[in-house]
Scaffold this motif. Structure first.
Motif, PDB file in Angstrom:
ATOM      1  N   TYR A  69      -3.603   3.020  -0.985  1.00  0.00           N
ATOM      2  CA  TYR A  69      -3.817   2.506  -2.336  1.00  0.00           C
ATOM      3  C   TYR A  69      -3.070   1.179  -2.496  1.00  0.00           C
ATOM      4  N   ASP A  70      -3.814   0.120  -2.860  1.00  0.00           N
ATOM      5  CA  ASP A  70      -3.198  -1.193  -2.994  1.00  0.00           C
ATOM      6  C   ASP A  70      -2.461  -1.314  -4.334  1.00  0.00           C
ATOM      7  N   LEU A  71      -1.923  -2.516  -4.603  1.00  0.00           N
ATOM      8  CA  LEU A  71      -1.124  -2.709  -5.807  1.00  0.00           C
ATOM      9  C   LEU A  71      -1.924  -2.443  -7.081  1.00  0.00           C
ATOM     10  N   ARG A  72      -3.181  -2.826  -7.099  1.00  0.00           N
ATOM     11  CA  ARG A  72      -4.000  -2.574  -8.292  1.00  0.00           C
ATOM     12  C   ARG A  72      -4.170  -1.078  -8.527  1.00  0.00           C
ATOM     13  N   ALA A  73      -4.412  -0.361  -7.456  1.00  0.00           N
ATOM     14  CA  ALA A  73      -4.560   1.093  -7.596  1.00  0.00           C
ATOM     15  C   ALA A  73      -3.256   1.724  -8.095  1.00  0.00           C
ATOM     16  N   GLN A  74      -2.120   1.198  -7.626  1.00  0.00           N
ATOM     17  CA  GLN A  74      -0.831   1.717  -8.084  1.00  0.00           C
ATOM     18  C   GLN A  74      -0.623   1.438  -9.577  1.00  0.00           C
ATOM     19  N   MET A  75      -1.008   0.243 -10.028  1.00  0.00           N
ATOM     20  CA  MET A  75      -0.886  -0.079 -11.452  1.00  0.00           C
ATOM     21  C   MET A  75      -1.811   0.813 -12.284  1.00  0.00           C
ATOM     22  N   ASP A  76      -2.993   1.096 -11.741  1.00  0.00           N
ATOM     23  CA  ASP A  76      -3.914   2.003 -12.446  1.00  0.00           C
ATOM     24  C   ASP A  76      -3.290   3.390 -12.595  1.00  0.00           C
ATOM     25  N   MET A  77      -2.626   3.853 -11.535  1.00  0.00           N
ATOM     26  CA  MET A  77      -1.963   5.159 -11.608  1.00  0.00           C
ATOM     27  C   MET A  77      -0.916   5.166 -12.716  1.00  0.00           C
ATOM     28  N   ILE A  78      -0.128   4.122 -12.789  1.00  0.00           N
ATOM     29  CA  ILE A  78       0.916   4.039 -13.818  1.00  0.00           C
ATOM     30  C   ILE A  78       0.292   4.091 -15.208  1.00  0.00           C
ATOM     31  N   LEU A  79      -0.727   3.279 -15.429  1.00  0.00           N
ATOM     32  CA  LEU A  79      -1.367   3.239 -16.739  1.00  0.00           C
ATOM     33  C   LEU A  79      -1.983   4.584 -17.105  1.00  0.00           C
ATOM     34  N   GLU A  80      -2.642   5.212 -16.134  1.00  0.00           N
ATOM     35  CA  GLU A  80      -3.272   6.498 -16.413  1.00  0.00           C
ATOM     36  C   GLU A  80      -2.241   7.571 -16.759  1.00  0.00           C
ATOM     37  N   GLU A  81      -1.139   7.609 -16.017  1.00  0.00           N
ATOM     38  CA  GLU A  81      -0.135   8.636 -16.269  1.00  0.00           C
ATOM     39  C   GLU A  81       0.611   8.383 -17.577  1.00  0.00           C
ATOM     40  N   VAL A  82       0.845   7.113 -17.900  1.00  0.00           N
ATOM     41  CA  VAL A  82       1.483   6.793 -19.183  1.00  0.00           C
ATOM     42  C   VAL A  82       0.573   7.206 -20.331  1.00  0.00           C
ATOM     43  N   GLU A  83      -0.696   6.905 -20.217  1.00  0.00           N
ATOM     44  CA  GLU A  83      -1.638   7.258 -21.276  1.00  0.00           C
ATOM     45  C   GLU A  83      -1.744   8.771 -21.426  1.00  0.00           C
TER      46      GLU A  83
ATOM     47  N   PHE B 107       0.837  -1.200   0.000  1.00  0.00           N
ATOM     48  CA  PHE B 107       0.000   0.000   0.000  1.00  0.00           C
ATOM     49  C   PHE B 107       0.874   1.252   0.000  1.00  0.00           C
ATOM     50  N   ILE B 108       0.389   2.300  -0.638  1.00  0.00           N
ATOM     51  CA  ILE B 108       0.981   3.627  -0.494  1.00  0.00           C
ATOM     52  C   ILE B 108      -0.118   4.557  -0.004  1.00  0.00           C
ATOM     53  N   PRO B 109       0.239   5.603   0.763  1.00  0.00           N
ATOM     54  CA  PRO B 109      -0.781   6.476   1.343  1.00  0.00           C
ATOM     55  C   PRO B 109      -1.215   7.581   0.387  1.00  0.00           C
ATOM     56  N   SER B 110      -2.345   8.176   0.706  1.00  0.00           N
ATOM     57  CA  SER B 110      -2.760   9.408   0.038  1.00  0.00           C
ATOM     58  C   SER B 110      -1.959  10.559   0.627  1.00  0.00           C
ATOM     59  N   VAL B 111      -2.028  11.716   0.000  1.00  0.00           N
ATOM     60  CA  VAL B 111      -1.217  12.845   0.411  1.00  0.00           C
ATOM     61  C   VAL B 111      -1.576  13.320   1.819  1.00  0.00           C
ATOM     62  N   ASP B 112      -2.807  13.057   2.262  1.00  0.00           N
ATOM     63  CA  ASP B 112      -3.198  13.443   3.620  1.00  0.00           C
ATOM     64  C   ASP B 112      -2.982  12.320   4.626  1.00  0.00           C
TER      65      ASP B 112
END
Length: 591
Positions: free
Chosen positions: A325-339, A315-320
């Motif tokens: 965010y679990d591993l799936r959420a982290q992968m989603d972040m990567i895909l969204e930012e790459v796109e 998990f990684i935390p939110s800014v507050d």
């Protein structure tokens, strides 16, 4: 016939006194026969003989045999006129800088203290490297794909530290000991984390500070903003941010110090790695990091990358600090930012600069128990099923001169392979292997070398491979399969596998016909870049040239995890960019 005794024979001989040409001492010698005129004999045989011609022909035959089997033969034979001209010009630039910029012409005179050795210690040479024309050429070079890059180490630390300023309430720091005495600042390890603003805190500058963080009720954290405000009272020569940056980047003195050891520099490296993690692992930084890392790769003329995140922390935390965010959420972040980045490039008609995005190699440490390794493998498979185009490999990482070696997890790894087959998915192994001088997998048993398991487990690539030349049989296996080696020369130097790039084993690996790629490993920790790596490869081997650079870049496409149609497209783009690069060299340096 009368026979003479030995004594009579000696008396009948004429005796002469001959001075020794070295000592001047006179010695007695017989004058029964005239000595041959050696000068005449040598002169006669130097006048062109059949043996000389035969020798010359045999040598040319040997050289041609080696050229026919050379690792860069395909690149040389397919080189354009511009590439051949560029190759000659780059060699001239390199030799000119060897004599002038580095000031080390062949001479018997003892060089001055300001004289550096081209291809010598990287951190010592770095300032001069970055002034050189050869480095500018390396920066301009199209590099294909980047296949060995740890996720948290692409960007320099200044940016991450600056981002932390904007989290005055939720960024925290802890230390492995109280910072009371001057020596405490040198030996302590620091870790960052984003947590809720009401997290209980302690004073790291107090002798009562307790660094324990696993026990219930422990409170080792200090607010980062407060830490920065109070830091100068005990460390006035640096502010807190400058001190933290020193902790995150390997320094010349600590790398090359006379008392530094392999274990010592690895411990220091691991400390730096952990300092990076908390400054990156929260949602806003994670997203921003992806986009900026791609920008950095585009500047380096990389068209695609395979990143290695350490996914042990689920998990990684939110800014507050309130959400996780679990591993799936982290992968989603990567895909969204790459796109998002690809769309920006497309809008500017520049998608060819980074057309294929990134993929992820799942990394986990070799130090964990077998049961934990099993769960890590299952997490990797689950991510592959969810993100089939993103997850592209599995790796075991960590210093190899300590347990566990890859074979320790034999049963789990074989089960991983069979499970993937049953699910009709492919997750190739891309192990860190051969990144060692001892090469016994943290034991006294030579069979525990990770290189054997890399062959038996059909690894697609291995990271580093520095110790492979110790194994002639395995060298042949790597060439036959083939298994590609991800070279990281600067990393190997700074972590004490060799003193400089000229001692590196990459020429032996290439000469054996083993495909290799050039990579930067952890550039932010090493104050380096992929351009620095290609520069080092060029100055580390006298016969390396533009043709060799091209072969290394083309192998990065061939041994990537892109699909075959994507590889074809990558080759098309690379071929065009390479010819433009060679023409640029000719235009800029041809006069």
């Amino acid at each position: 016939m009368q026979r003479l005794t030995v004594g009579e024979t000696a008396r009948k001989r004429k005796r002469s006194v001959t001075p020794n040409p070295l000592t001047g001492e006179k010695t007695m010698g017989s004058t029964d026969a005239q000595p041959p005129n050696l000068d005449e004999a040598f002169t006669q045989h130097l006048q062109g003989t059949a043996q000389q011609q035969i020798y010359a022909e045999r040598k040319e035959f040997l050289l041609q045999e080696e050229r026919d089997s050379a690792w860069d033969r395909a690149a040389r034979e397919s080189a354009s006129e511009a590439e051949n001209r560029a190759d000659q010009l780059v060699w001239e630039v390199r030799e000119d800088e060897r004599d002038n910029l580095f000031g080390n012409k062949a001479s018997e005179a003892i060089p001055g203290p300001e004289t550096l050795d081209m291809g010598g210690q990287f951190l010592t040479n770095k300032e001069r490297i970055e002034k050189s024309q050869l480095f500018r050429i390396a920066q301009r070079m199209p590099k294909g794909c980047h296949l060995h890059l740890h996720f948290n180490a692409e960007l320099q630390p200044e940016g991450l530290i600056e981002w932390a300023r904007y989290l005055p309430d939720t960024m925290f720091i802890r230390s492995t000991q109280a910072l009371v005495n001057p020596e405490d600042y040198d030996v302590t390890e620091i870790v960052f984390n984003v947590m809720p603003a009401d997290t209980p805190t302690s004073d790291i500058f107090s002798s009562d500070y307790n660094p324990e963080f696993k026990a219930p009720g422990s409170r080792p954290w200090m607010n980062w903003k407060t830490f920065c405000e109070e830091f100068p009272r005990t460390r006035s020569e640096l502010n807190a941010e400058a001190w933290v940056k020193e902790k995150m980047v390997l320094q010349e003195e600590e790398v090359y110090g006379m008392k530094q050891t392999v274990n010592g520099i690895w411990a220091r490296f691991n400390q730096a790695t952990r300092a990076f993690k908390g400054l990156l692992n929260y949602d806003e930084a994670y997203r921003r990091y992806i986009g900026l890392a791609i920008d950095s790769m585009i500047r380096e003329r990389v068209m695609y990358a395979e990143l290695r995140p350490m996914l042990m922390d689920k998990f990684i935390p939110s800014v507050d600090g309130q959400q996780r965010y679990d591993l799936r959420a982290q992968m989603d972040m990567i895909l969204e930012e790459v796109e998002k980045k690809k769309q920006e490039l497309k809008n500017k008609n520049e998608l060819d600069k980074f057309p294929f995005g990134v993929k992820i190699i799942y990394c986990t440490p070799r130090s964990i128990p077998k049961q934990k390794m099993r769960s890590e493998m299952q997490d990797c498979i689950e991510l592959k099923l969810k993100y089939p185009e993103l997850i592209c490999g599995f790796d075991l990482v960590g210093a190899e001169d300590r347990p566990n070696h890859i074979g320790f997890y034999r049963d789990e790894l074989l089960a991983f392979v069979e499970t993937c087959k049953s699910l009709n998915i492919e997750i190739p192994f891309m192990f860190h292997a051969g990144e060692t001088l001892l090469d016994t997998g943290g034991s006294k048993e030579p069979q525990n070398s990770n290189l054997y398991d890399s062959v038996l487990l059909n690894a697609k690539r291995i990271g580093h491979g520095y110790s492979l030349p110790r194994h002639p049989l395995l060298m042949e296996k790597f060439r036959e399969k083939p298994i590609c080696i991800e070279l990281c020369p600067i990393s190997n130097e700074l972590l004490h596998l060799c003193r400089n790039v000229k001692e590196h084993t990459f020429p032996q690996l290439l000469a054996a016909g083993i495909p290799c790629t050039v990579n930067s490993d952890n550039p932010s920790l090493f104050s380096s870049s992929l351009s620095h790596e290609f520069y080092q490869v060029m100055v580390g081997w006298p016969t390396m040239g533009v043709h060799g650079w091209r072969q290394l870049a083309e192998w990065s496409i061939t041994f990537s995890c892109l699909s075959e149609p994507e590889k074809d497209e990558a080759r098309r783009i690379f071929k065009r960019e390479w010819e433009e690069f060679c023409c640029w060299i000719v235009d800029k340096y041809g006069h």
